[in-house]
Scaffold this motif. Sequence first.
Motif: not given
Length: 330
Positions: A18, A21, A25, A28-29, A200, A203, A206-207, A238, A241-242
Amino acid sequence: DRARLFNSTDLHNEKMISLGKLSAGLAHELNNPASAIERSAALLADRIEETENTTRALDAARLTNSQLAAIDAVRTSCLAQPPHTERSALEQMDREDALSEWLVRHGLDCSIACLLADTEVTFEALDQIAAAVKGPPLEAVLRWAAAGCSVRRLASAIQDAAMRVSGLVMAVKGFTQMDQAMVTKPVDVGKSLGDTVTVLQAKAREKSLKVSVELESDLPNVRGFAAELNQIWGNLIDNALDVVPVGGSVKVSANSCNQQVVVKIIDNGTGISEQDIARIFDPFFSTKPQGLGMGLGLDIVHRLVRHNEGSIDVESRPGHTEFRVTLPAV
């Protein structure tokens, strides 16, 4: 002893997965606004140099008071507040083409069209300055106005990106509760949920997911361990979101009812089957593909909810899965 050691090791592995991940994220943010600051700062140096050069050219032109008034008018037009909706790429290209045509008609270098297109300058203001200033000074005026507006725009972009970084750092600090003692205290559920969603958000992007947060006004605090509550929200959101398909949505809400606060995390994923829903809180049970989890996330959530004197329920059907966490209000 060996069984306890295995259980502790698996629990530690789940937390590390966890954390990995979450860290990816966040990296990247944080990289997006940091890169925006770097780009804007590099452009800012060029625009400042352009402003200095054109300022010297204008000083040498010995402009009259009426010409200076016309310059002020075009500068004001450039600095006008942009419309609420940004121009699309096609609209921006059309604006650049129109400005290029205007510059060519007046015998000016059309390379500054892209700079002028980024401002809100109007053709009425351009016609006014063209009537007041003739010859080479006109191009210097337009370059000066465009460069000055660009400097302000880049400075504003740097400020926005820096505020984004600061907001992310504050959200991470609130999410981890890294400077807080592990004691029960009144917890602002709204802020706790907001910090978790912010952490989060990468993430979700991304989707292309929509994550909404709806909070009841004057929502009471709950008494509990702030870091543990953040971990509960983090695991539940989380997971949502998955399972949500690309372009789906996750709704987070919080309301008060009978001296309790009810937090709901709702997603429009495929749902949980009836035979699995009775086992989702069991240790090591997971519906995710192998390697994407140890099956301890919801077990941790269940234990932390009980540790905070709350309860958790779930109901699911295709297109609608809802986790409800109920905690005592202060």
